[in-house]
Design a protein around this motif. Structure first.
Motif, PDB file in Angstrom:
ATOM      1  N   VAL A 105       0.656  -1.173  -0.147  1.00 37.03           N
ATOM      2  CA  VAL A 105      -0.232   0.030  -0.006  1.00 37.03           C
ATOM      3  C   VAL A 105       1.032   1.147  -0.104  1.00 37.03           C
ATOM      4  N   GLY A 106       0.623   2.205  -0.894  1.00 38.54           N
ATOM      5  CA  GLY A 106       1.560   3.453  -1.246  1.00 38.54           C
ATOM      6  C   GLY A 106       0.945   4.408  -0.370  1.00 38.54           C
ATOM      7  N   LEU A 107       1.780   5.391  -0.155  1.00 42.19           N
ATOM      8  CA  LEU A 107       1.558   6.636   0.335  1.00 42.19           C
ATOM      9  C   LEU A 107       1.422   7.939  -0.489  1.00 42.19           C
ATOM     10  N   ASN A 108       1.876   7.702  -1.657  1.00 41.28           N
ATOM     11  CA  ASN A 108       1.855   8.495  -2.796  1.00 41.28           C
ATOM     12  C   ASN A 108       0.442   8.256  -3.519  1.00 41.28           C
ATOM     13  N   VAL A 109      -0.532   9.170  -3.403  1.00 41.46           N
ATOM     14  CA  VAL A 109      -1.977   8.771  -3.608  1.00 41.46           C
ATOM     15  C   VAL A 109      -2.276   9.405  -5.000  1.00 41.46           C
TER      16      VAL A 109
END
Length: 943
Positions: A108-112
């Motif tokens: 799951v990435g934090l750059n959305v």
């Protein structure tokens, strides 16, 4: 004695400014390490203790593609709330779920990659569901709220880093990687750039993603507007992430560059910082960058610039300081917020008093979406589900609601007399249900362990739904959809249609007195073989010819239920994976014929028929013949409960249309005509009569508007008026303020949204709506000056309940900068800065910068430039041209037209100058006609 602690490297020192820390880290990375950072999947640098990083996490209306998550209404539904504060809270919940899910799953990435701020210019665009509105003001207000929620409220660190999609002028899926949006300067500045500008300038945007299409002949992934506009709007480092596969498109489909090394270098220099290409495999991209560097097409400074922007985002996310914010997941607050958002997104389009429904009403709930809770390509997996049927059962009681789906029930008979049969599936669907009872598509779609269909004398009855244009789905008696897996066999193995390539859609094609059943995912017809039903390897040679035996028409079941009810609620709309989605535009505003039949059948036996549209798009429906019509986008996990509460009057509807609903396909421009001014598009310019106007939405109460006051305070207009609930129920109202230039010198919007506010009022309550409108909001882009200009004169301010429901008016005279003729003797004419055009297309002057104009395919282009000042006189005209053809220059009321001939065969960027004698002085309108494949960049005058 304790050994002294070694000092931390400077990039690990939180007391230093981010800029100094980035400088330190960048200086420690090798060239190869920096190149590796340019791909979407960034590897770890273990020697420095730097973790792997991935750009990109879809979160358009909830966390997508990562399993169960809270599913909020589609983006267009959030736009319909006209409630930025609510949308901020939705995004806040989404960002908390991102953090929570990342703690459990490093993928799951934090750059959305959200939100989408493309304007909903054209309602047939396949990705209509992803945008907020056709209006720049409303879009930027909702997008700004969403980005602030995603960013979080920590003074230093960002909870997630939002990236806006899709830069720029992107509203068609058909040939989306090769079509060019012809966007003249006024449309560029007044329309397409505005939503991006206002959102970026608000300060919570980490970056943007360019779109697949070209703008003015140049791919967005090498757009000079990234540097020339986007990066000038903020002091923050913006991370520009390519769309998937788009870097390769520069060569493979667009043929804009000859080699991938050249294309990659051009994209990086234009401002692409992270290349999303070839999935998780980075070797192609890093190899292209290295080869471009070795050939001198890139410098290490170019690479450093891109890596710096990515590191800036990672520092802001707290990665190098060990900062994290505890997430929250599927909380009672998130569930309540999903319901509230779904309620506020519902728009009451028409009501003659049949709504709200009394508690003892006998309801026939019918339609193809009456017991559906549809997801789209950017949805998460449902943790909770509420269909309209479930919502009405809960609110009115199952004994007062009769359900008829309205599907056609058929059997498919083979040429040998047998019927298709769906074998029983021992472990489906019951054993693949999740904790909330919903089928998990991941456990069904694509399965090859289930038995394929066969044929026998008894066969199975199938539910057939025609979604329009002959595209249909087939469903087994237990609810499973027929699907085709990788081995080519047809199985009942999907809970819903879905996937990048939908494998659950078919078409029945007349053939030799029967029908071929063509599977649309593979494009091949179905055959019946000894080992089961499969798609044919060779067209008609193996294809089975079926006879369709109808056992029950859907409209018959609907009519029976409607005849026994006090009120009929027909739930119609679209499946977000069929006939209008990413990669596929719609072709019509009409409801599919199957659904129109069901609506007519209900209306024929019961005049009290309510149409509830659940869709990602506007439709053209015969609303005047219905007592009530509602619309909502697909409302996520609480959609059914929300609809039931509005139907029952527990909630007074207050959603407002975020885009114009046109009455007929004939009202629409061509899908790839991006000139909203010239072709009179959107509520800003549309001169016809819409089915429902922008901003429209009714209530279960009434509101009075009074006491409009307007006062100029320097560069601001202070506008206020009172809104009173003059009805009997508590309700929300969306007070809207529009403006227009009364006597403009150039075509201006009929009216344009300046401000809005959603307020809750008890019966008899009054609230003063107060707005500060900067005079800059009334400017237009003056092509004669190449900048914004406020024109002096009268401006009308319009307050009311929609763009057409105006209750109060006031006129204010404003000082501004007077217009003046174009000084063409001194400056000439940039071809793309016309006032009017027909048959023209704007194209690229070079691969890196500048615009030119050429005739559209098969057309003669005519360009008009108003009020051109030739001063004391000129004797020569010169045209900067490429290609072959003629340029005819004429002055209205002036001398005989002059024809210049272009004869350059060096390609579209082989520019030269042709001249001719032209004697003129004073002020004239200039008309230029282009014939043949000639490109015109500039016209100059001298003498």
């Amino acid at each position: 004695m304790t050994a002294p602690t070694a000092p931390a490297l400077p990039f690990r020192d939180p007391s230093l400014p981010f800029g100094k820390r980035i400088d330190d880290l960048l200086g420690r990375l090798t060239l190869d390490e920096k190149i590796s950072f340019l791909h979407q999947f960034v590897p770890a640098v273990e020697r420095l203790g730097i973790a792997a990083f991935r750009t990109g996490q879809e979160a358009l209306h909830g966390v997508a593609w990562m399993g169960p998550a809270t599913v909020f209404p589609q983006a267009v539904g959030l736009g319909a709330t006209w409630n930025p504060e609510l949308v901020r809270r939705v995004a806040d919940a989404v960002s908390h779920e991102v953090r929570h899910m990342r703690a459990r799953d490093g993928r799951v990435g934090l750059n959305v990659w959200s939100p989408t701020v493309n304007l909903l210019r054209h309602p047939l665009w396949g990705r209509n569901e992803e945008g907020y509105s056709e209006d720049p003001k409303l879009t930027s207000a909702i997008a700004t709220a969403y980005t602030h929620g995603l960013r979080g409220d920590h003074p230093v660190y960002w909870r997630t880093a939002p990236v806006l999609k899709h830069w720029l002028a992107h509203n068609n899926e058909t040939r989306r990687d090769t079509t060019s949006s012809s966007v003249r300067p006024r449309v560029l500045h007044e329309y397409d750039l505005r939503a991006f500008h206002d959102t970026v300038a608000a300060g919570a945007v980490a970056g943007v993603m360019p779109a697949y299409n070209l703008v003015n002949g140049r791919p967005n992934h090498v757009s000079p507007y990234l540097a020339g506009h986007l990066r000038t709007w903020t002091d923050e480092d913006l991370l520009v992430c390519s769309d998937a596969g788009a870097p390769s498109n520069l060569v493979d489909s667009e043929h804009y560059f000859d080699t991938h090394e050249e294309a990659t270098a051009a994209a990086l220099r234009a401002g692409i910082d992270s290349f999303t290409d070839h999935g998780e495999v980075s070797a192609q991209i890093t190899g292209r960058v290295r080869a471009a560097y070795d050939k001198g097409l890139l410098t290490e400074a170019d690479i450093d610039t891109a890596v710096r922007r990515q590191l800036s985002v990672r520092f802001r996310l707290g990665e190098f300081d060990g900062w994290d914010e505890p997430g929250a997941y599927d909380t009672p607050e998130h569930r309540a917020l999903a319901r509230k958002a779904a309620e506020q997104a519902i728009v009451l389009l028409r009501n003659d008093g049949v709504l709200p429904l009394a508690p003892d009403t006998r309801i026939a709930l019918v339609g193809l979406l009456a017991d559906e809770c549809k997801l789209d390509w950017y949805s998460g997996t449902l943790l909770h589900r509420s269909t309209p049927l479930e919502g009405l059962y809960e609110r009115f009681g199952a004994d007062r609601v009769e359900f008829a789906e309205g599907v056609d029930r058929i059997r498919l008979r083979t040429s040998g007399g047998a019927f298709l049969r769906v074998p029983d599936a021992p472990d489906a669907p019951e054993t693949v249900r999740g904790a909330e009872g919903a089928l998990d598509p991941a456990l069904l779609a694509g399965r090859t362990d289930l038995p394929p269909l066969t044929a026998d004398p008894r066969g199975s009855e199938l539910a057939l739904v025609d979604w329009g244009e002959g595209v249909l789905t087939l469903r087994a008696p237990d609810g499973r959809y027929l699907s085709v897996a990788g081995d080519g066999f047809v199985r009942a193995s999907a809970d819903q249609p879905g996937g990048w390539v939908v494998q659950e859609t078919f078409r029945l094609e007349p053939h030799d007195g029967g029908h071929l059943l063509r599977h649309l995912g593979t494009g091949r017809p179905v055959c019946v073989a000894a080992d089961g039903v499969k798609v044919a390897a060779f067209e008609e040679d193996e294809a089975e010819i079926f006879t369709v035996v109808v056992t029950e028409r859907g409209e018959d079941a609907v009519a029976r239920a409607a005849a026994r009810a006090d009120v009929v609620v027909v739930v119609a709309g679209n499946d977000p994976h069929i006939n209008g989605r990413e990669t596929e535009d719609r072709t019509t505003l009409r409801l599919p014929a199957h659904q129109e039949r069901l609506l007519r059948a209900a209306r024929a036996v019961n005049e009290r028929t309510v149409l509830a549209l659940v869709s990602a798009y506007p439709y053209a429906v015969d609303a005047a013949r219905l007592p009530a019509v509602l619309w909502t986008a697909h409302g996520g996990q609480a959609a059914g409960t929300a609809l039931a509460r509005v139907l029952a009057g527990d909630v007074s509807p207050a959603g407002r249309l975020p885009q114009t609903w046109y009455a007929d396909d004939a009202d629409l421009p061509d899908l790839v005509d991006y000139d909203v001014i010239g072709s009179r598009q959107t509520y800003l310019y549309f001169e016809g009569r819409p089915l429902f106007p922008f901003g429209h939405g009714l209530s279960y109460t009434s509101f009075d508007y009074t006491d409009l006051e307007v006062r100029q305070d320097g560069d601001t207009l202070r506008v206020s008026f009172s809104v009173t609930n003059s009805g009997r129920v508590v309700a929300d109202e969306v007070a809207q303020l529009y403006g227009r230039a009364v006597d403009p010198s150039v075509p201006r919007p009929r009216r344009e949204l300046l401000a809005f506010r959603r307020v809750t009022l008890a019966p008899g309550a009054t609230e003063r709506a107060e707005f500060e409108v900067p005079l800059a909001a009334l400017r237009f882009w003056d092509v004669t000056r190449g900048r914004w200009r406020l024109e002096p004169g009268p401006y009308e301010l319009l307050a009311g309940a929609s763009s057409e429901d105006v209750r109060l008016r006031a006129t204010v005279g404003l000082d501004g900068e007077p217009g003046a003729p174009r000084p063409v003797r001194e400056e000439g004419l940039d071809a793309a800065c016309f006032d009017e055009q027909s048959g023209a297309e704007i194209v690229d002057r070079t691969r890196t910068a500048g615009d030119a104009v050429t005739p559209a395919a098969g057309a003669t282009a005519e360009l008009v430039y108003r009020a051109c000042d030739f001063g004391s006189g000129v004797t020569e005209v010169r045209a900067e041209v490429a290609g072959e053809g003629t340029v005819e220059v004429s002055l209205d009321g002036g001398p005989v037209p002059v024809v210049l001939t272009a004869d350059r065969d060096g390609g579209p960027y082989d520019w030269g100058t042709v001249t001719a004698a032209l004697s003129a002085g004073g002020v004239y309108d200039v008309r230029i006609r282009l014939r043949g494949p000639v490109r015109l960049a500039h016209v100059g005058f001298s003498g």
